[in-house]
Write a protein that holds these residues in place. Structure first.
Motif, PDB file in Angstrom:
ATOM      1  N   GLU A   1       0.804  -1.117   0.032  1.00  0.00           N
ATOM      2  CA  GLU A   1      -0.030   0.047   0.031  1.00  0.00           C
ATOM      3  C   GLU A   1       1.099   1.239   0.003  1.00  0.00           C
ATOM      4  O   GLU A   1       0.428   2.327  -0.515  1.00  0.00           O
ATOM      5  N   GLN A   2       1.994   1.228   0.660  1.00  0.00           N
ATOM      6  CA  GLN A   2       2.944   2.408   0.586  1.00  0.00           C
ATOM      7  C   GLN A   2       3.393   2.632  -0.795  1.00  0.00           C
ATOM      8  O   GLN A   2       3.427   3.950  -0.862  1.00  0.00           O
ATOM      9  N   PHE A   3       3.540   1.747  -1.667  1.00  0.00           N
ATOM     10  CA  PHE A   3       3.818   2.277  -3.229  1.00  0.00           C
ATOM     11  C   PHE A   3       2.717   3.071  -3.721  1.00  0.00           C
ATOM     12  O   PHE A   3       3.268   3.807  -4.443  1.00  0.00           O
ATOM     13  N   PHE A   4       1.480   2.870  -3.384  1.00  0.00           N
ATOM     14  CA  PHE A   4       0.267   3.428  -4.237  1.00  0.00           C
ATOM     15  C   PHE A   4       0.017   4.626  -3.411  1.00  0.00           C
ATOM     16  O   PHE A   4      -1.263   4.765  -3.924  1.00  0.00           O
ATOM     17  N   GLU A   5       0.640   5.050  -2.491  1.00  0.00           N
ATOM     18  CA  GLU A   5       0.400   6.158  -1.995  1.00  0.00           C
ATOM     19  C   GLU A   5       0.618   7.409  -2.817  1.00  0.00           C
ATOM     20  O   GLU A   5       0.220   8.424  -2.891  1.00  0.00           O
ATOM     21  N   LEU A   6       1.603   7.179  -3.883  1.00  0.00           N
ATOM     22  CA  LEU A   6       1.876   8.158  -4.821  1.00  0.00           C
ATOM     23  C   LEU A   6       0.793   7.988  -5.757  1.00  0.00           C
ATOM     24  O   LEU A   6       0.512   6.888  -6.296  1.00  0.00           O
ATOM     25  N   GLU A   7       0.384   9.172  -6.045  1.00  0.00           N
ATOM     26  CA  GLU A   7      -0.834   9.389  -7.054  1.00  0.00           C
ATOM     27  C   GLU A   7      -0.530   9.048  -8.526  1.00  0.00           C
ATOM     28  O   GLU A   7      -1.525   8.721  -9.056  1.00  0.00           O
ATOM     29  N   ILE A   8       0.592   8.808  -8.832  1.00  0.00           N
ATOM     30  CA  ILE A   8       0.887   8.202 -10.351  1.00  0.00           C
ATOM     31  C   ILE A   8       0.123   6.960 -10.425  1.00  0.00           C
ATOM     32  O   ILE A   8       0.231   6.451 -11.673  1.00  0.00           O
TER      33      ILE A   8
END
Length: 270
Positions: A57-64
């Protein structure tokens, strides 16, 4: 006015050079084989390292990544579930399939650099296989670096600056990965300095394309156009955009390498 005219002429010349190298066709080819290779690649990544206890989930905190989050999780779960009771045939076929991207990436490099290959494809397939395991190790190391950086930045800085720091970490990791691919795709030996500018261009264009694509998805409604398959279509379009950016960077490296070789030949004559 003259400056504007020269800029247009150079832009047309650059586009003509890209078109001559068939950049969109090669990008489409790589995007296709990336789709075919990604699940087998994750299958072997899971098989070798096990089901990693990583908070994805930490990777997908980035909006892109938010718009492709669901399909990436689906691909990950499919690869992990396939490892349970995998047969010998499945192991062999997935290992072969996972080499397709790097194999055809190198073939595309031969087209871009106008290189006539002298040997068969067995050595090339083996090199693609070796690169797979190298990439697995690098991705694991990159994930650890990213997560450690994320934990530090969240504690040390406000959310906005922590987000910028995460993008910086992601950019540095992506840059070195792009450099590796550029070194591999070139059919003859080149150094880091020969591929650095094209790699930087790929990183810049890839970042702009990803953010622009995110804005486009916010303004438009892909669900109305593509219905239930909208998520998969979005994923394919994003991969295609990234591959176009990658091929443009490779073509820039090819141009710079050719110019460097011409200069060296002139010096030898004198």
């Amino acid at each position: 006015m003259t400056y504007f005219t020269d800029a247009i002429r150079k832009a047309r010349s650059a586009y003509g050079y890209l078109a001559a190298k068939k950049y969109t066709t090669l990008a489409g080819t790589m995007a296709f084989f990336l789709v075919l290779s990604i699940v087998p690649f994750l299958f072997w990544l899971t098989l070798i390292f096990g089901k990693l206890n990583i908070d994805y989930e930490q990777f997908f905190e980035l909006e892109i990544f938010t718009d492709i989050r669901d399909i990436l999780f689906y691909i990950r779960d499919a690869a992990e579930s396939a490892t349970v009771g995998a047969s010998v045939i499945l192991l062999a076929t997935t290992l072969y399939s996972s080499t397709n991207l790097f194999y055809h990436m190198r073939r595309s490099g031969e087209i871009i650099y106008e290189y006539k290959r002298k040997k068969g494809g067995i050595a090339l397939r083996i090199s693609a296989l070796v690169l797979i395991f190298i990439v697995m190790l690098l991705l694991l190391a990159a994930a650890i670096v990213f997560l450690l950086g994320n934990a530090f930045l969240k504690r040390a800085f406000p959310s906005f600056f922590a987000q910028l720091g995460l993008y910086a970490i992601l950019g540095v990791l992506a840059f070195f990965f792009i450099v590796l691919l550029n070194l591999y795709i070139c059919p003859y030996r080149v150094g880091f300095y020969n591929v650095v500018w094209g790699s930087l261009l790929t990183l810049l264009l890839g970042g702009i394309a990803s953010f622009g694509f995110t804005i486009y998805l916010r303004l438009g409604n892909m669900q109305k156009l593509y219905g239930a398959v909208a998520l998969f279509i979005v994923f394919l379009l994003w991969l295609y955009l990234l591959m176009i950016c990658f091929v443009i960077g490779v073509i820039l490296n090819c141009y710079l390498v050719n110019q460097d070789q011409k200069i060296k030949k002139r010096h030898k004559k004198f």
